[in-house]
Design an enzyme around this catalytic site. Structure first.
Site, PDB file in Angstrom:
ATOM      1  N   LYS A   1       0.800  -1.230   0.000  1.00  0.00           N
ATOM      2  CA  LYS A   1       0.000   0.000   0.000  1.00  0.00           C
ATOM      3  C   LYS A   1       0.833   1.281   0.000  1.00  0.00           C
ATOM      4  O   LYS A   1       0.484   2.235  -0.689  1.00  0.00           O
ATOM      5  CB  LYS A   1      -0.984  -0.005   1.166  1.00  0.00           C
ATOM      6  CG  LYS A   1      -2.166  -0.967   0.936  1.00  0.00           C
ATOM      7  CD  LYS A   1      -3.246  -0.782   1.986  1.00  0.00           C
ATOM      8  CE  LYS A   1      -4.166  -1.974   2.055  1.00  0.00           C
ATOM      9  NZ  LYS A   1      -5.369  -1.863   1.248  1.00  0.00           N
TER      10      LYS A   1
ATOM     11  N   GLU B   1      -3.117   6.228   8.263  1.00  0.00           N
ATOM     12  CA  GLU B   1      -3.825   7.105   7.332  1.00  0.00           C
ATOM     13  C   GLU B   1      -4.822   7.930   8.123  1.00  0.00           C
ATOM     14  O   GLU B   1      -5.366   7.459   9.121  1.00  0.00           O
ATOM     15  CB  GLU B   1      -4.657   6.255   6.332  1.00  0.00           C
ATOM     16  CG  GLU B   1      -4.006   6.034   5.019  1.00  0.00           C
ATOM     17  CD  GLU B   1      -4.850   5.165   4.072  1.00  0.00           C
ATOM     18  OE1 GLU B   1      -6.077   5.102   4.193  1.00  0.00           O
ATOM     19  OE2 GLU B   1      -4.223   4.541   3.202  1.00  0.00           O
TER      20      GLU B   1
ATOM     21  N   HIS C   1     -15.845  -3.255   6.407  1.00  0.00           N
ATOM     22  CA  HIS C   1     -14.945  -2.793   5.334  1.00  0.00           C
ATOM     23  C   HIS C   1     -14.922  -3.725   4.131  1.00  0.00           C
ATOM     24  O   HIS C   1     -13.988  -3.704   3.342  1.00  0.00           O
ATOM     25  CB  HIS C   1     -13.509  -2.580   5.851  1.00  0.00           C
ATOM     26  CG  HIS C   1     -13.446  -1.699   7.049  1.00  0.00           C
ATOM     27  ND1 HIS C   1     -13.951  -0.431   7.065  1.00  0.00           N
ATOM     28  CD2 HIS C   1     -12.945  -1.916   8.283  1.00  0.00           C
ATOM     29  CE1 HIS C   1     -13.766   0.091   8.256  1.00  0.00           C
ATOM     30  NE2 HIS C   1     -13.160  -0.791   9.022  1.00  0.00           N
TER      31      HIS C   1
ATOM     32  N   ARG D   1      -6.416  -7.239 -10.503  1.00  0.00           N
ATOM     33  CA  ARG D   1      -7.116  -8.494 -10.847  1.00  0.00           C
ATOM     34  C   ARG D   1      -8.527  -8.176 -11.300  1.00  0.00           C
ATOM     35  O   ARG D   1      -8.952  -7.024 -11.260  1.00  0.00           O
ATOM     36  CB  ARG D   1      -7.189  -9.372  -9.600  1.00  0.00           C
ATOM     37  CG  ARG D   1      -7.858  -8.631  -8.456  1.00  0.00           C
ATOM     38  CD  ARG D   1      -8.116  -9.506  -7.268  1.00  0.00           C
ATOM     39  NE  ARG D   1      -8.326  -8.752  -6.055  1.00  0.00           N
ATOM     40  CZ  ARG D   1      -9.467  -8.215  -5.676  1.00  0.00           C
ATOM     41  NH1 ARG D   1     -10.542  -8.349  -6.426  1.00  0.00           N
ATOM     42  NH2 ARG D   1      -9.579  -7.550  -4.549  1.00  0.00           N
TER      43      ARG D   1
HETATM   44  P1  ADP Z   1      -8.457  -3.691   1.773  1.00  0.00           P
HETATM   45  O1  ADP Z   1      -7.239  -3.701   0.918  1.00  0.00           O
HETATM   46  O2  ADP Z   1      -8.337  -4.503   3.023  1.00  0.00           O
HETATM   47  O3  ADP Z   1      -9.731  -3.948   0.995  1.00  0.00           O
HETATM   48  P2  ADP Z   1      -8.829  -0.822   1.555  1.00  0.00           P
HETATM   49  O4  ADP Z   1      -7.669   0.077   1.760  1.00  0.00           O
HETATM   50  O5  ADP Z   1      -9.227  -1.082   0.135  1.00  0.00           O
HETATM   51  O6  ADP Z   1      -8.569  -2.193   2.309  1.00  0.00           O
HETATM   52  O7  ADP Z   1     -10.088  -0.275   2.351  1.00  0.00           O
HETATM   53  C1  ADP Z   1     -11.279  -1.028   2.502  1.00  0.00           C
HETATM   54  C2  ADP Z   1     -12.370  -0.153   3.101  1.00  0.00           C
HETATM   55  O8  ADP Z   1     -11.960   0.338   4.391  1.00  0.00           O
HETATM   56  C3  ADP Z   1     -12.703   1.097   2.310  1.00  0.00           C
HETATM   57  O9  ADP Z   1     -13.626   0.863   1.282  1.00  0.00           O
HETATM   58  C4  ADP Z   1     -13.269   1.991   3.386  1.00  0.00           C
HETATM   59  O10 ADP Z   1     -14.591   1.629   3.718  1.00  0.00           O
HETATM   60  C5  ADP Z   1     -12.395   1.677   4.590  1.00  0.00           C
HETATM   61  N1  ADP Z   1     -11.220   2.587   4.656  1.00  0.00           N
HETATM   62  C6  ADP Z   1      -9.953   2.304   4.283  1.00  0.00           C
HETATM   63  N2  ADP Z   1      -9.135   3.357   4.506  1.00  0.00           N
HETATM   64  C7  ADP Z   1      -9.909   4.337   5.022  1.00  0.00           C
HETATM   65  C8  ADP Z   1      -9.664   5.676   5.473  1.00  0.00           C
HETATM   66  N3  ADP Z   1      -8.448   6.209   5.442  1.00  0.00           N
HETATM   67  N4  ADP Z   1     -10.713   6.400   5.945  1.00  0.00           N
HETATM   68  C9  ADP Z   1     -11.961   5.867   6.010  1.00  0.00           C
HETATM   69  N5  ADP Z   1     -12.258   4.613   5.622  1.00  0.00           N
HETATM   70  C10 ADP Z   1     -11.248   3.851   5.130  1.00  0.00           C
END
Ligand code: ADP
Length: 499
Positions: free
Chosen positions: A116, A199, A234, A291
């Site tokens: 990431k 973050e 999430h 993917r």
């Molecule tokens: P993963 O790789 O585990 O799927 P992501 O980074 O894609 O994780 O985030 C998945 C979900 O988590 C997002 O769609 C959102 O709902 C929540 N999320 C992730 N980062 C943040 C953030 N900085 N602020 C608010 N919600 C977040």
């Protein structure tokens, strides 16, 4: 085109990919674990080979075994689907070393986007906005003070994260140490890497992503956006395309950022660039999934482009046959992920035999399913059994069709999340498009009880009969005392299990 394709996956996505190959007239090879011997993807493929016992670590994730099947069957391409080995750069590299085409991007692009903070840096370098955050920090005290500087709430995230794992929201300083510890430990056990970073936590954002198609000749286009804000823990559960939050101007800006992101990663194949969009309509790069996404059908339905087939064509070296101008948005599509889970009991997995199955059909309905009547849903894998999608000329029509299709869907023998989806489809805020990633928790979708006393009574009688039968059959330890306690608990939890 390829002579033969091996699908290194199971369930609905394996069936979806076999269908794409059949249309392209490419013979397919399925692999399966001992638990999947009688599964749909095995029945659909031209050939099928067992690769080990039920646990994925001993079957679907054993690279040597999969490559051995590929070589012995004369396979010249492998599609990994999603999950399992789809984002494993080592697998992509080993396919190449064995002269087998990996139907996906390069190992380098997977590696870059799988980390990431490396992905965030790459995006920043090409001017794509990212969620404010830190680099990776090894020392917990330093990480805690960086979080404090950023002001709460923040999110601790695993660099190798996926599937909503390895992340923790921190709202107050006193929670930070424990959150770091928990995120590291979950990241270590899920991904074998406990590196984390911080973050800024965005309040009530929308999750909006852009589908990318890129060929091996440098052509990159996007296939518009998907709205994926309806999530549990999430993880997406309902997706739609397009998003009500975007106007043409914002769509164009985000689409360009997504294409820039793919170009920065020297990306080819299908991929998805995910963004969070805040209330003020600022957008921030979240991550890129290298993917085919679970929710790709909604994009297929509004663009008329078969993304799975495009992936095979790109992997075979063909140039994109469509330009950005050819991509037109037509109507509205919705997807409900149907899980073998009990929505009235905290979404507990509900494996078991499907006794009756009647899948919905009719105008505007598509059901990408991995099951059939008589099939036993195994305990070992993700419990998603199908993806019910609807298309309509407008969002309202798409929702009306979804309600109709959910009503037609009959699955007996196991519990499913169909009632959960029915509640969402009747929720006023959802109908108004007033959604964000915390929608399900905020609206207490499975907590609200129905006021119908009749339903309450029916449920109580059913519970009493069930407990009586259990104690008669001597199942578990259901003696009279225990029975009383369980019945009381159930009454206390009325709102959870009365529809
Ligand atoms: P993963 O790789 O585990 O799927 P992501 O980074 O894609 O994780 O985030 C998945 C979900 O988590 C997002 O769609 C959102 O709902 C929540 N999320 C992730 N980062 C943040 C953030 N900085 N602020 C608010 N919600 C977040």
């Amino acid at each position: 085109m390829f002579k033969k394709v091996l699908i290194a996956n199971r369930g609905e996505i394996a069936v979806r990919l076999i269908r794409a190959c059949r249309e392209l007239e490419i013979p397919t090879v399925a692999i399966y674990s001992e638990a999947d011997r009688n599964s749909l993807h095995v029945r659909c493929a031209d050939e099928a080979y067992c690769v080990g016992p039920p646990p994925s670590a001993q079957s679907y994730l054993v690279i040597d075994k999969i490559l051995e099947v590929a070589e012995k069957t004369g396979t010249d391409a492998i599609h990994p689907g999603y999950g399992f080995l789809a984002e494993n750069p080592e697998f992509a590299k080993l396919c190449k070393d064995h002269n087998i085409t990996f139907v996906g991007p390069s190992a380098e692009a997977i590696e870059m986007m799988g980390h990431k903070t490396v992905a965030r840096k790459t995006m920043q370098n090409v001017g794509v906005p990212v969620v404010p955050g830190t680099e990776t920090v090894d020392d917990d005290d330093v990480l805690a003070s960086r979080a404090k500087e950023m002001s709460f709430p923040v999110m601790i995230k695993a660099v190798a994260g996926g599937g909503g794992k390895g992340m923790r929201i921190v709202r107050e300083e006193k929670e930070i140490k424990e959150a770091i510890r928990a995120a590291r430990s979950e990241a270590k056990s899920s991904f074998g890497d406990d590196t984390v970073y911080v973050e800024k936590y965005l309040e009530e954002p929308r999750h909006i992503e852009f589908q990318i198609l890129a060929d091996r000749h440098g052509n990159v286009i996007h296939l518009l956006e998907r709205e994926c804000s309806i999530q549990r823990r999430h993880q997406k559960v309902i997706e739609e395309a397009p998003s009500m939050a975007l106007d043409d101007d914002l769509r164009e800006k985000m689409g360009k950022a997504a294409v820039d992101a793919a170009k920065a990663a020297r990306y080819w194949s299908a991929g998805t660039v995910e963004f969070l969009v805040d209330r003020e309509k600022n957008y921030y790069f979240l991550e890129m999934n290298t993917r085919l996404q679970v929710e790709h059908p909604v994009t297929e339905m509004i663009t008329g482009i078969d993304i799975a087939k495009e992936m095979f064509k790109i992997a075979a070296g063909e140039k994109l046959s469509i330009s950005q101008e050819d991509v037109k948005m037509n109507g509205w599509a919705m997807e409900c992920r149907i899980y073998a889970e009990d929505p009235f009991n905290n979404f507990l997995p509900s494996p078991g035999k499907i006794l009756t199955l009647r899948e919905p059909s009719g105008p505007g309905v598509r059901d990408d399913s991995g099951v059939f009547a008589g099939y036993e849903v195994p305990l070992h894998y993700d419990p998603m059994i199908s993806k019910l999608c609807t298309w309509g000329g407008t969002r309202t029509e798409s929702i009306q069709r979804m309600k109709r299709a959910l009503g037609e869907y009959v699955i007996k023998g196991i519990k499913t999340t169909i009632p959960f989806h029915q509640r969402v489809m009747n929720n006023e805020k959802f109908l108004a498009g007033n959604i964000h990633t915390g929608f399900i928790e905020d609206e207490c979708i499975m907590e609200t009880s129905d006021d119908s006393e009749d339903l309450m009574n029916v449920a109580l009688v059913a519970a009493a009969l069930h407990l009586q039968r259990k104690s008669r059959e001597g199942v578990g330890t259901a003696g009279p005392e225990k029975t009383g306690t369980d019945a009381w608990k159930m009454m206390g939890r009325r709102s959870r299990w009365v529809t």
